[in-house]
Design a protein around this motif. Structure first.
Motif, PDB file in Angstrom:
ATOM      1  N   THR A  47      -6.296   0.178 -14.222  1.00 52.91           N
ATOM      2  CA  THR A  47      -5.235  -0.604 -14.873  1.00 52.91           C
ATOM      3  C   THR A  47      -4.976  -0.058 -16.279  1.00 52.91           C
ATOM      4  N   GLU A  74      -4.230  -2.366  -7.589  1.00 55.98           N
ATOM      5  CA  GLU A  74      -4.915  -3.193  -6.597  1.00 55.98           C
ATOM      6  C   GLU A  74      -4.531  -2.783  -5.172  1.00 55.98           C
ATOM      7  N   ARG A 150      -4.661  -9.874 -17.812  1.00 57.83           N
ATOM      8  CA  ARG A 150      -5.844  -9.029 -17.622  1.00 57.83           C
ATOM      9  C   ARG A 150      -7.004  -9.861 -17.056  1.00 57.83           C
TER      10      ARG A 150
HETATM   11  N1  ASP Z   1      -6.998  -4.878 -12.589  1.00 50.81           N
HETATM   12  C1  ASP Z   1      -6.687  -5.982 -13.474  1.00 50.81           C
HETATM   13  C2  ASP Z   1      -7.280  -5.730 -14.857  1.00 50.81           C
HETATM   14  O1  ASP Z   1      -7.913  -4.719 -15.073  1.00 50.81           O
HETATM   15  C3  ASP Z   1      -7.140  -7.297 -12.937  1.00 50.81           C
HETATM   16  C4  ASP Z   1      -8.644  -7.453 -12.780  1.00 50.81           C
HETATM   17  O2  ASP Z   1      -9.394  -6.483 -12.804  1.00 50.81           O
HETATM   18  O3  ASP Z   1      -9.072  -8.579 -12.591  1.00 50.81           O
HETATM   19  O4  ASP Z   1      -7.082  -6.516 -15.745  1.00 50.81           O
END
Ligand code: ASP
Ligand code: ADP
Ligand code: MG
Length: 403
Positions: A47, A74, A150
């Motif tokens: 992310t 995801e 996040r």
């Molecule tokens: N991939 C997203 C993030 O890094 C959501 C998560 O990891 O929960 O914020």
């Protein structure tokens, strides 16, 4: 049949080897006779990488496009995990948030879930399949993809557990539970067997990132038991649950810290009615969220007002306040972004006195100056210079004998 929702965070699906390991864990759960619904995050670091790509294109990426981009992280992990389960001989199907009807409001990058239909999940379960759902994403009424803030896969898991009436929502991460403080900072931090929703909510809001704040609020509201466990080693984990009388015996159950705020001070403000309303009205209009506020005793009709805001909003707030300072005849506006907030949390504070003074004394002994203080029924927070964060966490952890 009993049903559990399992959520695996980024580190648990960091590479193909990890994905194969968690596929085995999920398979074992299925073998024990339970229905399992899995929620996964993007692979560790993905992310952040996607956000950095967007910022290489433009300083201010459009929120709708950012959500489209971020949701792709995801999608990679759900497909890989479903393949891994299939290759172990289990029937599995991956689904995006929109495919399972996770309907959100329209606030891109921090959307809230409004409802979940979950038809595809019910269908997959009926066919004895293991549904693997993408965390962190949904769809709004305009049929645009949204993301949930996040760490948002946590709330996907909690919301699904609630919608599907699961027995428990298990959150698998890289630590084997919720600790008295961040185990990366204090070596003798201790895993808690149990923690109340309210304490966990404070811990998360005050900087303990093991669970996303909103997911804890949601779990409390709908009474979803959360079990935080490690996908790297076996253990009992930590149960986040309703408060019980035993919990009150422990005065302080955790120490949290956050380095994510800045302090803005407007000095030489005329001390007359309406000035604070003007300052914070301007901030509110811009949609900025203020945390702590301190107004000094006035001298010669002038006072200083300081407040803290999320660090990413510093520039916006400074621009607003510099403009306003002229209007209200304030002398100066300055910013300090080398601050940290350090907090002690515990439901036992409701029934014990002297906790705040003990905290202040422990910080004073190390010569750590306190710039701001705020309290609630179950927490005390102090703003200090950020270079003392680790020291302060250790000192308070020792002072309240949490190790
Ligand atoms: N991939 C997203 C993030 O890094 C959501 C998560 O990891 O929960 O914020
Ligand atoms: P995931 O990617 O699985 O969602 P996160 O990085 O979001 O995992 O959360 C796990 C991390 O939270 C741990 O590695 C740990 O450093 C941090 N953490 C901060 N405070 C605490 C705490 N009080 N107890 C446990 N972990 C904590
Ligand atoms: Mg997380």
């Amino acid at each position: 049949m009993s049903l559990i929702v399992q959520k695996y965070g980024g580190t648990s699906v960091a590479d193909i080897a990890r994905i194969k390991i968690i596929a085995e864990m999920i398979a074992a759960e299925k073998e024990s006779g339970k229905d399992v619904v899995v929620v996964v995050s993007a692979m560790a670091g993905e992310t952040d990488k996607l956000i950095s790509l967007a910022h290489q294109v433009t300083d201010e990426p459009d929120d709708r496009e950012l959500d489209m981009l971020l949701s792709s992280g995801e999608v990679v992990s759900i497909a890989l995990l479903a393949m891994a389960l299939n290759s172990l001989g289990y029937k599995s199907e991956s689904f995006t948030g929109p495919q399972v009807g996770i309907i959100t409001d329209a606030f891109h990058t921090r959307a809230r879930i409004k409802k979940i239909t979950a038809d595809r999940i019910h269908k997959a379960l009926k066919e004895d399949k293991i549904p693997v759902v993408a965390g962190f994403q949904g769809i709004n009424e305009q049929e645009d993809i949204t993301t949930l803030g996040r760490g948002g896969s946590d709330i996907t898991a909690v919301a699904l557990a609630s919608a599907l009436k699961a027995d428990v929502c298990e959150i698998y991460t890289d630590v084997d539970g919720v600790y008295t403080t961040d185990p990366r900072i204090v070596q003798n931090a201790r895993r808690l067997d149990k923690i109340s929703y309210d304490e966990m909510l404070e811990m998360a809001s005050l900087g303990a990132k093991v669970l996303q704040i909103r997911s804890v609020g949601f779990a409390k509201k709908y009474n979803v038991p959360l079990l935080v466990k490690s996908s790297f080693k076996e253990g009992k984990g930590t149960l986040v649950t309703m408060e019980d009388p035993e919990m009150e015996d422990v005065v302080v159950s955790g120490v949290a810290y956050s380095k994510e705020q800045s302090k803005i001070t407007i000095s030489g403000v005329p001390d007359r009615p309406g000035i604070a309303a003007k300052i914070f009205g301007r901030i509110a209009e811009a949609g900025l969220i203020v945390d702590m506020i301190v107004q000094n005793i006035s001298e010669n009709g002038l006072t200083d007002i300081s407040f803290t805001i999320p660090r990413e909003d510093t520039k916006k707030a400074m621009n607003l306040m510099s403009g306003l300072a002229k209007e209200i005849d304030a002398l100066d506006v300055n910013v300090d972004d080398s601050i940290a907030k350090i907090s002690i949390i515990g439901v036992g504070m409701r029934s014990h006195s002297g906790i705040a003074s003990k905290m202040f004394a422990a910080l004073a002994k190390e010569n750590i100056n306190i710039m701001m203080i705020s309290t609630s029924e179950i927490k005390v927070s102090c703003v200090i210079q950020s270079k003392y964060t680790e020291l302060a966490v250790r000192v308070l952890h020792d002072e309240f004998e949490l190790g």
